[in-house]
Structure formats: C-alpha cells, structure tokens
Design a protein around this motif. Structure first.
Motif, mmCIF file in Angstrom:
data_model
loop_
_atom_site.group_PDB
_atom_site.id
_atom_site.type_symbol
_atom_site.label_atom_id
_atom_site.label_comp_id
_atom_site.label_asym_id
_atom_site.label_seq_id
_atom_site.Cartn_x
_atom_site.Cartn_y
_atom_site.Cartn_z
ATOM 1 N N GLU A 1 0.841 -1.200 0.000
ATOM 2 C CA GLU A 1 0.000 0.000 0.000
ATOM 3 C C GLU A 1 0.871 1.244 0.000
ATOM 4 O O GLU A 1 2.009 1.216 0.443
ATOM 5 C CB GLU A 1 -0.890 0.025 1.243
ATOM 6 N N SER B 1 1.968 4.800 1.396
ATOM 7 C CA SER B 1 1.891 5.508 2.672
ATOM 8 C C SER B 1 1.019 6.740 2.454
ATOM 9 O O SER B 1 0.881 7.226 1.328
ATOM 10 C CB SER B 1 3.289 5.929 3.136
ATOM 11 N N PRO B 2 0.421 7.266 3.513
ATOM 12 C CA PRO B 2 -0.394 8.481 3.359
ATOM 13 C C PRO B 2 0.401 9.637 2.749
ATOM 14 O O PRO B 2 -0.110 10.396 1.929
ATOM 15 C CB PRO B 2 -0.842 8.804 4.782
ATOM 16 N N GLU B 3 1.672 9.746 3.109
ATOM 17 C CA GLU B 3 2.508 10.818 2.594
ATOM 18 C C GLU B 3 2.751 10.647 1.086
ATOM 19 O O GLU B 3 2.677 11.612 0.313
ATOM 20 C CB GLU B 3 3.851 10.867 3.336
ATOM 21 N N ARG C 1 0.854 8.911 -0.990
ATOM 22 C CA ARG C 1 -0.433 9.117 -1.670
ATOM 23 C C ARG C 1 -0.683 10.612 -1.877
ATOM 24 O O ARG C 1 -1.078 11.039 -2.954
ATOM 25 C CB ARG C 1 -1.579 8.497 -0.882
ATOM 26 N N GLN C 2 -0.444 11.410 -0.853
ATOM 27 C CA GLN C 2 -0.649 12.853 -0.957
ATOM 28 C C GLN C 2 0.264 13.446 -2.027
ATOM 29 O O GLN C 2 -0.163 14.263 -2.847
ATOM 30 C CB GLN C 2 -0.398 13.532 0.385
ATOM 31 N N GLU D 1 -1.057 12.425 -5.478
ATOM 32 C CA GLU D 1 -2.289 13.149 -5.805
ATOM 33 C C GLU D 1 -1.982 14.597 -6.188
ATOM 34 O O GLU D 1 -2.565 15.126 -7.139
ATOM 35 C CB GLU D 1 -3.273 13.082 -4.643
#
Length: 86
Positions: free
Chosen positions: A2, A4-6, A8-9, A12
C-alpha cells in the motif's frame, strides 16, 4: 503493498498539477473556458463531430483524405506525411 499516506498525498498533488496544466494548455490553445475543458474531460470520449462543435478540433478526416486536406489548408500542391517520426 500500500501507499503511505505521505506518498499518496504527493502522488495526488503531482497528478492534480499535471491535470491543471493540461486543462490550462488546452483552454489557452483552443481559446476555451477552462471549465468547459474540464467538463469535456469529465464527460469522456467525444465523437469527432462533437469535438469539432465544441471547439476542441478544427476538423477531421479519414487517413486517405489527410494529405489532400493538409495540402489544401497550407496552399501546397502536395503534402508529405512522415510515419513513425522520431
């Protein structure tokens, strides 16, 4: 497995920037409102007639008509089309 949130940001933001550049380039080049460009992208595929009517293209032709159309548009006796250019 997956993002990481960082990450993904970051992805995006990168994709949003590319999208906004694409919209701005099309809008400027075709002298269209950016919102009209976004709406067309959101709509998806356009038929050639709809693309011409909306101002996204100037015209369309079958491949066998292309050289004649280019020559006529440019005031040439004959147009040459390079295949696999690059």
């Amino acid at each position: 497995t997956e993002m990481s949130p960082e990450f993904r940001q970051e992805m995006e933001e990168l994709l949003d920037d590319i999208y906004n550049q694409m919209v701005a380039t099309i809008a400027e080049g075709r002298k269209l409102d950016p919102e009209k460009v976004k709406a067309a992208i959101d709509q998806g595929l356009l038929t050639p007639a709809a693309a011409k009517e909306s101002g996204f293209i100037d015209g369309f032709a079958y491949e066998d008509e292309l050289k004649t159309r280019i020559a006529e548009d440019r005031g040439l006796k004959e147009a040459k089309v390079a295949r696999n250019y690059g």
